[in-house]
Design an enzyme around this catalytic site. Structure first.
Site, PDB file in Angstrom:
ATOM      1  N   GLY A 189       0.753  -1.222  -0.133  1.00 56.38           N
ATOM      2  CA  GLY A 189      -0.069  -0.026   0.089  1.00 56.38           C
ATOM      3  C   GLY A 189       1.054   1.380   0.151  1.00 56.38           C
ATOM      4  N   SER A 190       0.662   2.148  -0.808  1.00 54.48           N
ATOM      5  CA  SER A 190       1.388   3.486  -1.020  1.00 54.48           C
ATOM      6  C   SER A 190       0.735   4.455  -1.969  1.00 54.48           C
ATOM      7  CB  SER A 190       2.825   2.972  -1.367  1.00 54.48           C
ATOM      8  OG  SER A 190       2.672   2.007  -2.443  1.00 54.48           O
ATOM      9  N   ARG A 191       1.763   5.223  -2.424  1.00 54.57           N
ATOM     10  CA  ARG A 191       1.450   6.314  -3.349  1.00 54.57           C
ATOM     11  C   ARG A 191       2.539   6.708  -4.155  1.00 54.57           C
ATOM     12  NH1 ARG A 191      -1.149  12.012  -0.946  1.00 54.57           N
ATOM     13  NH2 ARG A 191      -0.163  13.405  -2.377  1.00 54.57           N
TER      14      ARG A 191
END
Length: 221
Positions: A189-191
């Site tokens: 999960g990240s950006r």
């Protein structure tokens, strides 16, 4: 499709644990003969094995480069499109496009353009949720800048989220890279932020579900 090398150890350990759990599940079933409980736990083991494997999948995609095209660097959802002051490298106004990657997305990251890596810098930081406005500047992150053959530069960042605790990258300043080639991976999960010149033609909008190496983000002028 292939499995990413960053997942080999995690997949091996995860499957070993799940096999042990399923063995215990079978043993308990022979003792108490509750078929519904055995079936429920077996389903849980299968789902967990699927989730672990799918997280590290890398679909096989052939990208044909187009002049001045900015290709999407990651799978996810566009959550930000706005003009901002970029204070780390350019120190001027840029268009920021942020792509949120959920745990169900492919987490390999790809170069948005071809060119020379001019900047690559890792920053320690916090682990705010990836959609938090301050995650771009306060979270653990790595910043890259690629100079296109036109002379224009594109900055992009891997940003760790509340769950993601490891950023992996494979390029260094001076490297010559191709659009859609893998430059890194973020676990769990990240950006990704893109900081583009103000005159860039933007082809996505907030809320769009985008695909790495497939979706056209925009075009350099």
């Amino acid at each position: 499709m292939k499995l990413h090398r960053e997942g080999y150890l995690i997949i091996t350990i995860g499957l070993a644990i799940l096999i042990a759990i399923q063995g215990l599940n079978y043993y308990l079933w022979t003792l108490v003969d509750l078929w519904w409980l055995y079936a429920l736990l077996t389903l849980g083991v299968i789902v967990m094995a699927y989730l672990i494997i799918q997280f590290f999948r890398v679909p096989k995609i052939t990208y044909i480069e187009k002049t001045n095209e900015i290709i999407c660097p990651a799978d996810g959802k566009v959550v930000v499109i706005e003009e901002v002051e970029e204070a780390e490298y350019f120190n001027d106004r840029r268009i920021q496009i942020s792509i949120f990657m959920s745990p169900l997305n492919v987490h390999a990251n790809f170069n948005p353009i071809s060119g020379i890596v001019k900047w690559a810098k890792y920053h320690k930081g916090l682990f705010l949720v990836a959609w938090h406005p301050k995650s771009s500047t306060d979270n653990e992150r790595t910043t890259f800048v690629i100079e296109h053959e036109s002379g224009k530069e594109v900055l992009f960042r891997q940003i760790a989220g509340a769950v993601a605790r490891r950023i992996c990258y494979y390029v260094e300043p001076g490297d010559k890279v191709k659009a859609a080639e893998e430059f890194g991976f973020i676990k769990f999960g990240s950006r990704i932020d893109l900081l583009l010149p103000l005159d860039t033609k933007i082809d996505v909008k907030i809320g769009d579900v985008v695909k790495g190496r497939i979706t056209k983000i925009g075009e350099l002028k």
